[in-house]
Motif scaffolding. Structure first.
Motif, PDB file in Angstrom:
ATOM      1  N   ASN A   1      18.223 134.121  67.579  1.00 39.53           N
ATOM      2  CA  ASN A   1      17.487 134.873  66.550  1.00 39.53           C
ATOM      3  C   ASN A   1      18.297 135.989  65.911  1.00 39.53           C
ATOM      4  O   ASN A   1      18.112 136.296  64.739  1.00 39.53           O
TER       5      ASN A   1
ATOM      6  N   ARG B   1      -0.639 131.639  73.773  1.00 40.08           N
ATOM      7  CA  ARG B   1      -1.229 131.869  75.088  1.00 40.08           C
ATOM      8  C   ARG B   1      -2.201 130.723  75.355  1.00 40.08           C
ATOM      9  O   ARG B   1      -2.678 130.088  74.415  1.00 40.08           O
TER      10      ARG B   1
ATOM     11  N   PHE C   1       8.461 140.363  68.035  1.00 38.04           N
ATOM     12  CA  PHE C   1       8.889 140.176  69.421  1.00 38.04           C
ATOM     13  C   PHE C   1       7.716 139.834  70.339  1.00 38.04           C
ATOM     14  O   PHE C   1       7.817 139.936  71.558  1.00 38.04           O
TER      15      PHE C   1
ATOM     16  N   GLY D   1       4.128 140.300  72.269  1.00 40.25           N
ATOM     17  CA  GLY D   1       3.470 141.483  72.822  1.00 40.25           C
ATOM     18  C   GLY D   1       2.971 141.226  74.227  1.00 40.25           C
ATOM     19  O   GLY D   1       2.992 140.090  74.712  1.00 40.25           O
TER      20      GLY D   1
ATOM     21  N   THR E   1       4.726 139.324  78.211  1.00 45.03           N
ATOM     22  CA  THR E   1       5.851 138.442  77.903  1.00 45.03           C
ATOM     23  C   THR E   1       6.607 138.898  76.655  1.00 45.03           C
ATOM     24  O   THR E   1       7.464 138.174  76.168  1.00 45.03           O
TER      25      THR E   1
ATOM     26  N   CYS F   1       9.218 140.149  74.169  1.00 41.03           N
ATOM     27  CA  CYS F   1      10.653 139.898  74.313  1.00 41.03           C
ATOM     28  C   CYS F   1      11.377 141.047  75.035  1.00 41.03           C
ATOM     29  O   CYS F   1      11.423 142.172  74.531  1.00 41.03           O
TER      30      CYS F   1
HETATM   31  C1  HEM Z   1      15.750 139.168  66.537  1.00 47.03           C
HETATM   32  C2  HEM Z   1      15.937 138.782  67.783  1.00 47.03           C
HETATM   33  C3  HEM Z   1      14.848 138.297  68.708  1.00 47.03           C
HETATM   34  C4  HEM Z   1      13.560 137.909  68.435  1.00 47.03           C
HETATM   35  C5  HEM Z   1      12.864 137.850  67.079  1.00 47.03           C
HETATM   36  C6  HEM Z   1      12.944 137.539  69.703  1.00 47.03           C
HETATM   37  C7  HEM Z   1      11.624 137.124  69.835  1.00 47.03           C
HETATM   38  C8  HEM Z   1      11.045 136.778  71.046  1.00 47.03           C
HETATM   39  C9  HEM Z   1       9.661 136.382  71.197  1.00 47.03           C
HETATM   40  C10 HEM Z   1       8.643 136.303  70.066  1.00 47.03           C
HETATM   41  C11 HEM Z   1       9.437 136.129  72.512  1.00 47.03           C
HETATM   42  C12 HEM Z   1       8.098 135.689  73.145  1.00 47.03           C
HETATM   43  C13 HEM Z   1       7.180 136.893  73.252  1.00 47.03           C
HETATM   44  C14 HEM Z   1       5.756 136.626  73.658  1.00 47.03           C
HETATM   45  O1  HEM Z   1       5.420 135.510  74.076  1.00 47.03           O
HETATM   46  O2  HEM Z   1       4.931 137.555  73.547  1.00 47.03           O
HETATM   47  C15 HEM Z   1      10.698 136.333  73.202  1.00 47.03           C
HETATM   48  C16 HEM Z   1      10.893 136.132  74.550  1.00 47.03           C
HETATM   49  C17 HEM Z   1      12.091 136.353  75.184  1.00 47.03           C
HETATM   50  N1  HEM Z   1      13.254 136.881  74.638  1.00 47.03           N
HETATM   51 FE1  HEM Z   1      13.526 137.388  72.711  1.00 47.03          FE
HETATM   52  N2  HEM Z   1      13.869 137.705  70.698  1.00 47.03           N
HETATM   53  C18 HEM Z   1      15.035 138.176  70.143  1.00 47.03           C
HETATM   54  C19 HEM Z   1      16.193 138.506  70.811  1.00 47.03           C
HETATM   55  C20 HEM Z   1      16.395 138.397  72.162  1.00 47.03           C
HETATM   56  C21 HEM Z   1      17.597 138.781  72.855  1.00 47.03           C
HETATM   57  C22 HEM Z   1      18.835 139.422  72.213  1.00 47.03           C
HETATM   58  C23 HEM Z   1      17.409 138.485  74.169  1.00 47.03           C
HETATM   59  C24 HEM Z   1      18.428 138.756  75.246  1.00 47.03           C
HETATM   60  C25 HEM Z   1      18.790 137.908  76.156  1.00 47.03           C
HETATM   61  C26 HEM Z   1      16.078 137.910  74.310  1.00 47.03           C
HETATM   62  C27 HEM Z   1      15.492 137.468  75.493  1.00 47.03           C
HETATM   63  C28 HEM Z   1      14.205 136.969  75.623  1.00 47.03           C
HETATM   64  C29 HEM Z   1      13.639 136.468  76.874  1.00 47.03           C
HETATM   65  C30 HEM Z   1      14.371 136.389  78.218  1.00 47.03           C
HETATM   66  C31 HEM Z   1      12.314 136.090  76.603  1.00 47.03           C
HETATM   67  C32 HEM Z   1      11.292 135.468  77.589  1.00 47.03           C
HETATM   68  C33 HEM Z   1      10.442 136.553  78.213  1.00 47.03           C
HETATM   69  C34 HEM Z   1       9.410 136.021  79.211  1.00 47.03           C
HETATM   70  O3  HEM Z   1       9.123 134.836  79.223  1.00 47.03           O
HETATM   71  O4  HEM Z   1       8.870 136.826  79.975  1.00 47.03           O
HETATM   72  N3  HEM Z   1      15.488 137.883  73.078  1.00 47.03           N
HETATM   73  N4  HEM Z   1      11.653 136.747  72.291  1.00 47.03           N
END
Ligand code: HEM
Length: 557
Positions: free
Chosen positions: A333, A403, A484, A486, A489, A491
């Motif tokens: 992303n 969800r 990201f 909310g 979970t 991000c």
């Molecule tokens: C513009 C950049 C990014 C966007 C738009 C983004 C967006 C998201 C979204 C929408 C989710 C799911 C949230 C939810 O279900 O409420 C997520 C989960 C996650 N993101 Fe990102 N993300 C970005 C960058 C990153 C970066 C740099 C990392 C670093 C490793 C990362 C690691 C993760 C991880 C590990 C999850 C899973 C969390 C879980 O399942 O508990 N993300 N992200």
């Protein structure tokens, strides 16, 4: 001519085909009527309105798989009117929601969670082994420190969701961990920029450069340099994988759809051989075991992940898959979001100049090296830079926040079924003129760099003089602006993403003079149209531009 010679037999075939065609049509109509009756009979009076489809249960599934953006655009008026509307996707009810229901999705709740979605990701995208998928599936104790009600007996070493959550919240999200990752990212990205000739114009595609250099710098920062030293073609393989993420998520069997699995196996193979080498070389009792960064595993986050998945007894396949998914999350992303921001700056030279003037106020001289670098805490609070960042997320991030209901809930006059999915498309509120379009000359669908900047009159501390100052404001609520996600979970990489993207933009505008040459289509040809979102990615993350910008740039320092 050949058509003419073949006319008679063809006519015969046409009659057969026509017969066949009518049979197929009749069968389809029969099915449609049966489905429609079933849908009608199955429909309760307190069910939210659903999006009509001429072949119930089939058409919207097809639309969902082939063009989610278009399907969500179709259902949007229903959702605006009723806050919730229903679809059947692969035989499952899906409620598309907005407003207060999004707020409910982000609150701690025993009636819904993201576990089954996460299981799909673990299994289909990440390729976790079946026995390890079962460990997560059997763990109903939740992600928080305290196990959920009724699951207090689950032993700590079988709380797989919580362990995963803790890893993110101990080594990725905290300010200190993010600052360390951003610092090493800055060092690596600087190395890449300094490979560009000083004072000489060079022509290139800016998105291409970001896809190579941001991924190189971010991956080196999070995972060390060993992987990229072993596999210089890793970045190309990573982008091939990124382009089939949607296909992998559907979990289609290999015999039906072998290509995406082959692409994943290539990246998987590289990650596997790298991990083998990393474990062979790394001294777990040495000083690097707690270092902020070292070349073999990189950050504390990646090192702890490698160690904890080994110690928790995950299979080798699963340990590799955890490494691979971290690289996907890290890069998928951030790169497209930065590319969009750069496109806007390149299109508008006055904005480029204004942003350069602003970011230069946060340049300092490094006391150790004497080199110019950014004072990060100042950089991250610059109003115009923050506004450009938020505008880019607002317009281009389209993750369907998902969800599943583990018990029925009531919203307004409706009862939502247990087992159904809730999906909140961010672009419903991100593109809502009522929220963002107060200045009607800049509708919400348009990028407006100053949308989140206000002029404020303040008093100068020393002279007491009244001065105008710019200030960044975010007026939307978390349930209205949620790139990201909310709740639990949300991000955990959001702080890192913000720093990486803002820093990359600042480094480029301060170091380079840039001139736009032309847009480039997917095949490398000149394109006359403006870039658009590649909607294939709608639902899964930031939508990258469907074309690149050919530019000339010259490094200034
Ligand atoms: C513009 C950049 C990014 C966007 C738009 C983004 C967006 C998201 C979204 C929408 C989710 C799911 C949230 C939810 O279900 O409420 C997520 C989960 C996650 N993101 Fe990102 N993300 C970005 C960058 C990153 C970066 C740099 C990392 C670093 C490793 C990362 C690691 C993760 C991880 C590990 C999850 C899973 C969390 C879980 O399942 O508990 N993300 N992200």
């Amino acid at each position: 001519m050949a058509q003419f010679i073949d006319w008679r037999p063809a006519a015969g075939r046409m009659v057969d085909l026509a017969k066949g065609h009518w049979l197929v049509t009749a069968a389809c109509l029969g099915l449609a009527v049966a489905f429609a009756c079933a849908a009608r009979l199955g429909r309760r009076a307190d069910e939210p309105p659903s999006l009509p489809e001429w072949l119930p249960f089939v058409v919207n599934t097809y639309r969902y798989m082939s063009d989610r953006k278009k399907l969500m655009d179709r259902i949007r008026p229903l959702v605006s009117r009723h806050k919730v509307a229903m679809l059947w996707i692969i035989g499952k009810p899906v409620y598309v929601v907005s407003g207060d229901i999004v707020r409910m999705m982000f609150r701690s709740s025993e009636s819904m969670n993201a576990d089954n979605l996460s299981l799909l990701i673990l299994k289909n995208l990440q390729g976790l082994s079946a026995e390890d998928v079962a460990k997560f599936a059997n763990d109903k104790s939740g992600r928080l420190k305290t196990p959920g009600r009724g699951h207090e007996h689950v032993p700590a070493d079988q709380r797989y969701w919580a362990a995963n959550h803790d890893l993110h919240h101990d080594h990725l999200l905290p300010a200190e961990a993010t600052a360390q990752l951003a610092r090493s990212y800055e060092t690596f990205f600087t190395q890449r920029l300094e490979m560009q000739p000083l004072g000489r114009w060079v022509t290139l595609g800016i998105h291409d450069v970001l896809k190579r250099d941001m991924v190189w710098a971010a991956t080196s920062s999070l995972c060390g340099t060993l992987l990229l030293d072993m596999y210089p073609d890793f970045i190309a393989a990573f982008w091939d994988l990124d382009s089939v993420i949607d296909k992998l998520l559907w979990g289609l069997p290999r015999w039906l759809y072998p290509g995406p699995l082959r692409v994943r196996e290539k990246v998987f193979g590289m990650c596997g051989r790298y991990l083998e080498e990393a474990f062979k070389r790394f001294d777990w009792d040495g000083p690097d075991a707690t270092a902020g960064w070292e070349p073999i595993f990189g950050s504390r986050y990646a090192r702890e992940r490698a160690k904890s998945t080994r110690d928790a007894g995950f299979t080798w396949q699963s340990r590799i898959s955890f490494h691979m998914i971290s690289i996907i999350a890290l890069n998928s992303n951030t790169t497209p979001v930065t590319a969009w921001a750069m496109f806007e700056l390149i299109k508008d030279p006055s904005l480029f100049e204004a942003l350069r003037a602003e970011v230069e106020t946060s340049l300092v001289s490094d006391p150790e090296t004497g080199c110019r670098r950014f004072d990060t805490s100042r950089l991250l609070t610059l109003p115009l830079l923050q506004s450009v960042y938020v505008e880019t997320l607002r317009l281009h991030v389209a993750v369907l926040i998902t969800r599943q209901l583990i018990e029925p809930i009531h919203v307004g006059p409706y009862q939502l079924r247990k087992g159904a999915w809730l999906q909140a498309p961010p672009n419903f509120s991100h593109l809502d003129d009522a929220l963002w379009g107060a200045d009607s000359s800049h509708p919400a669908s348009e990028f407006w760099a100053k949308r989140h900047v206000v002029e404020e009159e303040t008093e100068e501390a020393v002279t007491g003089q009244r001065i105008q100052k710019q200030k960044f404001v975010m007026e939307a609520r978390p349930s209205e602006f949620f790139p990201f996600g909310g709740g639990h979970t949300m991000c955990p990489g959001r702080n890192l993403a913000r720093q990486e993207i803002m820093m990359t933009i600042a480094m480029i505008v301060s170091r380079f003079d840039i001139e736009f040459v032309h847009w480039v289509d997917k095949n490398g040809g000149i394109s006359t149209g403006l870039p658009r979102d590649d909607t294939k990615y709608y639902g899964f993350g930031a939508m990258p531009p469907d074309r690149d910008a050919r530019i000339r740039w010259r490094r200034r320092w």
